[in-house]
Scaffold this motif. Structure first.
Motif, PDB file in Angstrom:
ATOM      1  N   ALA A  81       0.814  -1.218   0.000  1.00 39.97           N
ATOM      2  CA  ALA A  81       0.000   0.000   0.000  1.00 39.97           C
ATOM      3  C   ALA A  81       0.847   1.266   0.000  1.00 39.97           C
ATOM      4  CB  ALA A  81      -0.935  -0.002   1.214  1.00 39.97           C
ATOM      5  N   ARG A  82       2.028   1.210   0.594  1.00 46.15           N
ATOM      6  CA  ARG A  82       2.874   2.416   0.641  1.00 46.15           C
ATOM      7  C   ARG A  82       3.314   2.864  -0.744  1.00 46.15           C
ATOM      8  NH1 ARG A  82       5.878  -1.829   2.661  1.00 46.15           N
ATOM      9  NH2 ARG A  82       7.711  -2.471   1.435  1.00 46.15           N
ATOM     10  N   ARG A  86      -2.775   6.498  -4.822  1.00 53.15           N
ATOM     11  CA  ARG A  86      -4.200   6.766  -5.056  1.00 53.15           C
ATOM     12  C   ARG A  86      -5.081   6.188  -3.954  1.00 53.15           C
ATOM     13  NH1 ARG A  86      -6.807  10.253  -8.593  1.00 53.15           N
ATOM     14  NH2 ARG A  86      -5.044   9.825  -9.966  1.00 53.15           N
ATOM     15  N   LEU A  87      -4.587   5.220  -3.199  1.00 57.04           N
ATOM     16  CA  LEU A  87      -5.392   4.636  -2.127  1.00 57.04           C
ATOM     17  C   LEU A  87      -5.860   5.694  -1.137  1.00 57.04           C
ATOM     18  CD1 LEU A  87      -3.417   1.358  -1.331  1.00 57.04           C
ATOM     19  CD2 LEU A  87      -5.733   1.511  -2.270  1.00 57.04           C
ATOM     20  N   ALA A  88      -5.075   6.745  -0.986  1.00 59.14           N
ATOM     21  CA  ALA A  88      -5.433   7.805  -0.035  1.00 59.14           C
ATOM     22  C   ALA A  88      -6.741   8.489  -0.403  1.00 59.14           C
ATOM     23  CB  ALA A  88      -4.310   8.835   0.042  1.00 59.14           C
ATOM     24  N   ASP A  96      -2.396   0.243   7.384  1.00 57.59           N
ATOM     25  CA  ASP A  96      -1.046  -0.313   7.422  1.00 57.59           C
ATOM     26  C   ASP A  96      -0.390  -0.163   6.050  1.00 57.59           C
ATOM     27  OD1 ASP A  96       1.281  -1.714   7.727  1.00 57.59           O
ATOM     28  OD2 ASP A  96       0.354  -3.581   8.405  1.00 57.59           O
ATOM     29  N   PRO A  97       0.698   0.596   5.947  1.00 59.49           N
ATOM     30  CA  PRO A  97       1.340   0.795   4.642  1.00 59.49           C
ATOM     31  C   PRO A  97       1.957  -0.467   4.056  1.00 59.49           C
ATOM     32  CG  PRO A  97       2.694   1.703   6.401  1.00 59.49           C
ATOM     33  CD  PRO A  97       1.388   1.332   7.015  1.00 59.49           C
ATOM     34  N   ALA A  98       2.102  -1.508   4.886  1.00 60.35           N
ATOM     35  CA  ALA A  98       2.683  -2.758   4.392  1.00 60.35           C
ATOM     36  C   ALA A  98       1.626  -3.688   3.795  1.00 60.35           C
ATOM     37  CB  ALA A  98       3.409  -3.480   5.516  1.00 60.35           C
ATOM     38  N   LEU A 144      -4.274 -10.824   0.825  1.00 61.47           N
ATOM     39  CA  LEU A 144      -4.173  -9.887  -0.295  1.00 61.47           C
ATOM     40  C   LEU A 144      -5.434  -9.041  -0.306  1.00 61.47           C
ATOM     41  CD1 LEU A 144      -2.555  -9.065  -2.860  1.00 61.47           C
ATOM     42  CD2 LEU A 144      -3.892 -10.782  -4.099  1.00 61.47           C
ATOM     43  N   ASP A 145      -5.272  -7.712  -0.274  1.00 56.16           N
ATOM     44  CA  ASP A 145      -6.396  -6.791  -0.238  1.00 56.16           C
ATOM     45  C   ASP A 145      -6.586  -6.117  -1.590  1.00 56.16           C
ATOM     46  OD1 ASP A 145      -6.250  -7.454   2.442  1.00 56.16           O
ATOM     47  OD2 ASP A 145      -6.729  -5.425   3.138  1.00 56.16           O
ATOM     48  N   VAL A 146      -7.790  -5.582  -1.790  1.00 55.61           N
ATOM     49  CA  VAL A 146      -8.069  -4.829  -3.003  1.00 55.61           C
ATOM     50  C   VAL A 146      -9.236  -3.877  -2.737  1.00 55.61           C
ATOM     51  CG1 VAL A 146      -9.530  -6.712  -3.843  1.00 55.61           C
ATOM     52  CG2 VAL A 146      -8.731  -4.963  -5.440  1.00 55.61           C
ATOM     53  N   VAL A 147      -9.096  -2.639  -3.156  1.00 55.73           N
ATOM     54  CA  VAL A 147     -10.212  -1.688  -3.116  1.00 55.73           C
ATOM     55  C   VAL A 147     -10.987  -1.862  -4.414  1.00 55.73           C
ATOM     56  CG1 VAL A 147     -10.875   0.740  -3.143  1.00 55.73           C
ATOM     57  CG2 VAL A 147      -9.074  -0.042  -1.595  1.00 55.73           C
TER      58      VAL A 147
END
Length: 225
Positions: A81-82, A86-88, A96-98, A144-147
């Motif tokens: 994520a870090r 665009r996630l912001a 968690d940036p990791a 594993l995550d996903v927006v």
């Protein structure tokens, strides 16, 4: 009759950025954030190549590119994520940036180009998501995550995956939202299911007369059926 096709799934490198496919490729949606309401005037290929190089140096190749007979037909992008600015902009961005994110999985494959039966795009998308999961496992990541986007997201960007497609692939809602939920797939569960399925097959074969199960080798070198 045409011969067998060559299929490859190669790491995403700066040199392969030009092979990314899709209606908006080359796209820097996830790699940038709006600057005073406008995008930065940077060449997309140059920016993506620099991003891939940066992520590779810090974490590893951020995805895979699929080729059929040397022609790019799809790609998947995955990164911590870090490295995904665009996630912001999303309300369900991980704290968690990791957190490892499935950034996008895009197919530019005409119907039948992959399997010859008009199911090319769907089959390829599944392969790409599996490649992202494998990449996560290689880094010993548990999930594993996903927006993703729900139908209420009327201005969904093409690089934001649809939630229902991911849910069909085994993702579940980690943090809900009417338009942009964050989904997650537990990779430990995937491994457990795979191992349990293999054991179930071995048990079933053991009950069939005349069928010898494949010997199972243990770390000490001994084997038994």
């Amino acid at each position: 009759m045409p011969g067998p096709r060559t299929r490859e799934l190669l790491p995403l490198t700066p040199e392969r950025v030009g092979d990314l496919v899709g209606s908006c490729a080359p796209c820097t949606f996830w790699q940038t954030v709006p600057h005073n309401g406008h995008g930065r005037p940077t060449d997309p290929l140059e920016l993506l190549a620099a991003w891939v190089e940066q992520v590779t140096a810090d974490w590893g190749p951020p995805g895979r590119v699929a080729y059929v007979d040397g022609r790019a037909v799809g790609h998947v992008v995955v990164a911590p994520a870090r490295h995904v600015p665009r996630l912001a902009a999303f309300p369900t961005s991980p704290s968690d940036p990791a957190t490892l994110m499935l950034v996008t999985a895009v197919t530019g494959d005409p119907a039948g180009a992959v399997d010859g039966a008009g199911r090319g795009g769907k089959a390829l998308r599944k392969v790409l998501v599996q490649a992202a999961a494998k990449e996560a496992l290689n880094h010993r990541v548990r999930a594993l995550d996903v927006v993703a986007a729900r139908p209420l997201a009327v201005h969904r960007h093409a690089c934001v995956l649809e939630a229902h497609l991911l849910e069909d692939a085994g993702f579940h809602v980690e943090r809900d939202h009417p338009t942009y939920p964050r989904l997650r797939i537990d990779l430990r569960t995937l491994v457990t299911i795979r191992d349990e399925a293999a054991e179930a097959v071995r048990r079933a074969l053991a009950k069939v007369p005349g069928v010898r199960p494949v010997p199972e080798t243990h770390p000490n070198g001994s084997s038994h059926a």
